[in-house]
Design a protein around this motif. Structure first.
Motif, PDB file in Angstrom:
ATOM      1  N   TYR A  53      -8.914   0.183  12.149  1.00  0.00           N
ATOM      2  CA  TYR A  53      -7.318  -0.031  12.544  1.00  0.00           C
ATOM      3  C   TYR A  53      -7.054   1.484  13.252  1.00  0.00           C
ATOM      4  CZ  TYR A  53      -6.377  -3.980   9.090  1.00  0.00           C
ATOM      5  OH  TYR A  53      -6.269  -5.009   8.750  1.00  0.00           O
ATOM      6  N   GLN A 101      -3.559   3.676  14.107  1.00  0.00           N
ATOM      7  CA  GLN A 101      -2.011   3.837  13.452  1.00  0.00           C
ATOM      8  C   GLN A 101      -1.393   4.719  14.416  1.00  0.00           C
ATOM      9  OE1 GLN A 101      -1.739   5.953   9.721  1.00  0.00           O
ATOM     10  NE2 GLN A 101       0.156   4.265   8.911  1.00  0.00           N
ATOM     11  N   TYR A 130     -13.441  -6.044  13.527  1.00  0.00           N
ATOM     12  CA  TYR A 130     -13.733  -6.405  12.166  1.00  0.00           C
ATOM     13  C   TYR A 130     -15.087  -7.050  12.170  1.00  0.00           C
ATOM     14  CZ  TYR A 130     -11.633 -10.847  13.035  1.00  0.00           C
ATOM     15  OH  TYR A 130     -11.113 -12.153  13.308  1.00  0.00           O
ATOM     16  N   LEU A 137      -7.919  -3.677   0.561  1.00  0.00           N
ATOM     17  CA  LEU A 137      -8.757  -2.787   1.448  1.00  0.00           C
ATOM     18  C   LEU A 137      -8.802  -1.418   1.039  1.00  0.00           C
ATOM     19  CD1 LEU A 137      -7.499  -3.955   5.063  1.00  0.00           C
ATOM     20  CD2 LEU A 137      -9.135  -4.978   3.640  1.00  0.00           C
ATOM     21  N   PHE A 151      -4.273   0.875  -2.106  1.00  0.00           N
ATOM     22  CA  PHE A 151      -3.835  -0.299  -2.182  1.00  0.00           C
ATOM     23  C   PHE A 151      -2.926  -0.151  -3.649  1.00  0.00           C
ATOM     24  CE2 PHE A 151      -3.647  -4.762  -3.373  1.00  0.00           C
ATOM     25  CZ  PHE A 151      -3.961  -4.976  -4.627  1.00  0.00           C
ATOM     26  N   PHE A 182      -9.567   2.352   2.148  1.00  0.00           N
ATOM     27  CA  PHE A 182      -9.386   2.786   3.414  1.00  0.00           C
ATOM     28  C   PHE A 182     -10.246   4.401   3.310  1.00  0.00           C
ATOM     29  CE2 PHE A 182      -6.542   0.631   6.282  1.00  0.00           C
ATOM     30  CZ  PHE A 182      -5.766  -0.269   5.475  1.00  0.00           C
ATOM     31  N   GLY A 183     -10.679   4.846   4.681  1.00  0.00           N
ATOM     32  CA  GLY A 183     -11.037   6.075   4.574  1.00  0.00           C
ATOM     33  C   GLY A 183     -10.002   7.000   4.933  1.00  0.00           C
ATOM     34  N   GLU A 184     -10.147   8.155   5.216  1.00  0.00           N
ATOM     35  CA  GLU A 184      -9.350   9.376   5.267  1.00  0.00           C
ATOM     36  C   GLU A 184      -8.759   9.440   6.775  1.00  0.00           C
ATOM     37  OE1 GLU A 184      -8.511  10.115   1.844  1.00  0.00           O
ATOM     38  OE2 GLU A 184      -9.054  12.452   2.244  1.00  0.00           O
ATOM     39  N   TYR A 233       1.036  -1.167   0.033  1.00  0.00           N
ATOM     40  CA  TYR A 233       0.075   0.031  -0.061  1.00  0.00           C
ATOM     41  C   TYR A 233       1.098   1.098  -0.011  1.00  0.00           C
ATOM     42  CZ  TYR A 233      -3.989  -2.632   1.288  1.00  0.00           C
ATOM     43  OH  TYR A 233      -5.260  -3.485   1.304  1.00  0.00           O
ATOM     44  N   LEU A 283      -5.478  -8.177   7.797  1.00  0.00           N
ATOM     45  CA  LEU A 283      -4.162  -7.955   7.482  1.00  0.00           C
ATOM     46  C   LEU A 283      -3.180  -7.723   8.524  1.00  0.00           C
ATOM     47  CD1 LEU A 283      -4.355  -6.161   4.110  1.00  0.00           C
ATOM     48  CD2 LEU A 283      -4.675  -8.191   4.232  1.00  0.00           C
ATOM     49  N   PHE A 308     -13.586  -2.956   8.622  1.00  0.00           N
ATOM     50  CA  PHE A 308     -12.659  -3.105   9.589  1.00  0.00           C
ATOM     51  C   PHE A 308     -12.080  -1.686  10.360  1.00  0.00           C
ATOM     52  CE2 PHE A 308     -11.071  -7.199   7.959  1.00  0.00           C
ATOM     53  CZ  PHE A 308     -11.550  -7.058   6.686  1.00  0.00           C
ATOM     54  N   PHE A 321      -8.250   4.461  11.481  1.00  0.00           N
ATOM     55  CA  PHE A 321      -8.746   4.307   9.871  1.00  0.00           C
ATOM     56  C   PHE A 321      -9.712   3.171   9.745  1.00  0.00           C
ATOM     57  CE2 PHE A 321      -5.992   6.916   7.679  1.00  0.00           C
ATOM     58  CZ  PHE A 321      -4.935   6.923   8.459  1.00  0.00           C
ATOM     59  N   HIS A 327       4.179   1.659  15.642  1.00  0.00           N
ATOM     60  CA  HIS A 327       3.469   0.506  15.517  1.00  0.00           C
ATOM     61  C   HIS A 327       3.057   0.232  14.472  1.00  0.00           C
ATOM     62  CE1 HIS A 327       3.697  -0.545  20.029  1.00  0.00           C
ATOM     63  NE2 HIS A 327       3.511   0.873  20.166  1.00  0.00           N
ATOM     64  N   GLY A 328       2.647   0.893  13.580  1.00  0.00           N
ATOM     65  CA  GLY A 328       2.288   0.790  12.344  1.00  0.00           C
ATOM     66  C   GLY A 328       0.630   0.519  12.486  1.00  0.00           C
ATOM     67  N   LEU A 329      -0.038   0.001  11.672  1.00  0.00           N
ATOM     68  CA  LEU A 329      -1.546  -0.175  11.580  1.00  0.00           C
ATOM     69  C   LEU A 329      -1.720  -1.533  12.348  1.00  0.00           C
ATOM     70  CD1 LEU A 329      -2.423   0.719   7.836  1.00  0.00           C
ATOM     71  CD2 LEU A 329      -3.466   1.772   9.904  1.00  0.00           C
ATOM     72  N   GLY A 333      -1.612  12.415   5.870  1.00  0.00           N
ATOM     73  CA  GLY A 333      -2.930  12.757   6.274  1.00  0.00           C
ATOM     74  C   GLY A 333      -4.075  12.088   5.593  1.00  0.00           C
ATOM     75  N   LYS A 334      -3.632  10.932   4.818  1.00  0.00           N
ATOM     76  CA  LYS A 334      -4.589  10.153   4.183  1.00  0.00           C
ATOM     77  C   LYS A 334      -4.540   8.719   4.355  1.00  0.00           C
ATOM     78  CE  LYS A 334      -5.347  13.555   0.803  1.00  0.00           C
ATOM     79  NZ  LYS A 334      -6.678  14.158   0.494  1.00  0.00           N
ATOM     80  N   GLY A 335      -5.437   7.925   4.089  1.00  0.00           N
ATOM     81  CA  GLY A 335      -5.649   6.542   4.339  1.00  0.00           C
ATOM     82  C   GLY A 335      -4.703   5.740   3.164  1.00  0.00           C
ATOM     83  N   PRO A 336      -4.474   4.568   3.724  1.00  0.00           N
ATOM     84  CA  PRO A 336      -3.442   3.960   2.566  1.00  0.00           C
ATOM     85  C   PRO A 336      -4.307   3.459   1.533  1.00  0.00           C
ATOM     86  CG  PRO A 336      -3.318   2.964   4.914  1.00  0.00           C
ATOM     87  CD  PRO A 336      -4.269   4.032   4.864  1.00  0.00           C
ATOM     88  N   PHE A 386      -0.018  -5.625   9.236  1.00  0.00           N
ATOM     89  CA  PHE A 386       0.798  -4.635   8.504  1.00  0.00           C
ATOM     90  C   PHE A 386       2.441  -4.509   9.366  1.00  0.00           C
ATOM     91  CE2 PHE A 386      -1.839  -2.225   5.604  1.00  0.00           C
ATOM     92  CZ  PHE A 386      -2.963  -2.503   5.956  1.00  0.00           C
ATOM     93  N   GLY A 387       3.314  -4.246   8.492  1.00  0.00           N
ATOM     94  CA  GLY A 387       4.524  -3.684   8.853  1.00  0.00           C
ATOM     95  C   GLY A 387       4.418  -2.252   9.169  1.00  0.00           C
ATOM     96  N   GLN A 388       5.632  -1.569   9.714  1.00  0.00           N
ATOM     97  CA  GLN A 388       5.683  -0.328  10.219  1.00  0.00           C
ATOM     98  C   GLN A 388       5.782   0.732   9.028  1.00  0.00           C
ATOM     99  OE1 GLN A 388       7.981   0.491  13.644  1.00  0.00           O
ATOM    100  NE2 GLN A 388       7.529  -1.611  14.571  1.00  0.00           N
ATOM    101  N   LEU A 413      -5.164  -3.785  14.068  1.00  0.00           N
ATOM    102  CA  LEU A 413      -6.505  -3.943  13.790  1.00  0.00           C
ATOM    103  C   LEU A 413      -7.046  -4.040  15.208  1.00  0.00           C
ATOM    104  CD1 LEU A 413      -8.762  -5.131  11.882  1.00  0.00           C
ATOM    105  CD2 LEU A 413      -8.125  -7.332  12.288  1.00  0.00           C
TER     106      LEU A 413
END
Lengths: 112, 115
Positions: free
Chosen positions: B35, B37, B48, B104, A46, B106-108, A36, A100, B33, B90, B41-43, A41-44, A102-104, B45
């Motif tokens: 998540y 962030q 869901y 997936l 794909f 994602f929203g903003e 991704y 999913l 889902f 998210f 730590h990243g994303l 300021g945005k979502g990921p 996720f990595g960092q 979950l």
């Protein structure tokens, strides 16, 4: 325990300077590996799905590859608009649909 | 065009208050889902859902709840907000069928600050 590790955490490139981002994973059974892109300021958003070792996917200047232990996102001749955080994620078997890990992320900055 | 929207985009609240973050998608996806962030730590979950009346706990579900009364919405509730829940949240959705179940949308994001 299922785990995803990305390296480096941050990468600075000059425009046109090709490089690769790494995603190492440990999962009980790989159902899919996903890349991704996330802008500030945005979502990921794909980019790619890879399902089996040896598989490759390309999109513009990006090419994703997969082995049994890691994935690479190769960026060829990057442009400033490629600057973003790139996230790698895995979906583990048995088939928890859409869940999913996720990595960092790797934050890429491309300077003109 | 189909989309997924989150509200509010920014929220500041006090410790102990109940907070609800809304998520609405028009993709007609069964899978949804939440998540969070955080730096380092990243994303991760939280919860869901695979369809109406279905909810499941994720990796970091303590202190959070969700409900799914229709296909389009999956609100996330913090029953008693804590400073540790300061984060960016998210919402995401995906189609349950086909190969790309991990694709997936994602929203903003909703940035929540708990003081």
């Amino acid at each position: 325990e299922d785990q995803v590790t990305q390296s480096p955490e941050a990468l600075r490139l000059q425009e046109g300077e090709s490089s690769s981002l790494n995603c190492s994973y440990t999962v009980s059974g790989l159902r899919g590996l996903f890349w991704y892109r996330q802008d500030p300021g945005k979502g990921p958003e794909f980019l790619f799905t890879l399902y089996s070792a040896g598989e490759e996917k390309e999109k513009e200047r990006l090419k994703a590859t997969l082995t049994k232990k890691e994935s690479f996102l190769h960026i060829t001749a990057p442009k400033p608009e490629d600057s973003a955080t790139y996230l790698c994620a895995v979906q583990a078997a048995p088939g928890n649909t859409g869940k999913l890990i996720f990595g960092q992320g790797t934050t890429l900055q491309v300077k003109p | 065009d189909a989309e997924i929207t989150q509200s509010p985009r920014h929220k500041i609240t006090e410790t102990g208050r109940q907070v609800t973050l809304a998520c609405h998608q028009t993709w007609n996806h069964n899978n949804m889902f939440w998540y969070r962030q955080d730096l380092g730590h990243g994303l991760r979950l939280i919860h869901y859902s695979y369809g109406v009346q279905d909810t499941n706990k994720g990796e970091v579900s303590d202190g959070y709840s969700v409900s799914r009364s229709n296909t389009e919405d999956l609100p996330l509730t913090l029953e008693s907000a804590a400073s540790s829940q300061t984060s960016v949240y998210f919402c995401a959705s995906s189609s349950p069928t086909g190969l790309n179940t991990g694709e997936l949308f994602f929203g903003e994001g909703s940035r929540l600050t708990v003081l």
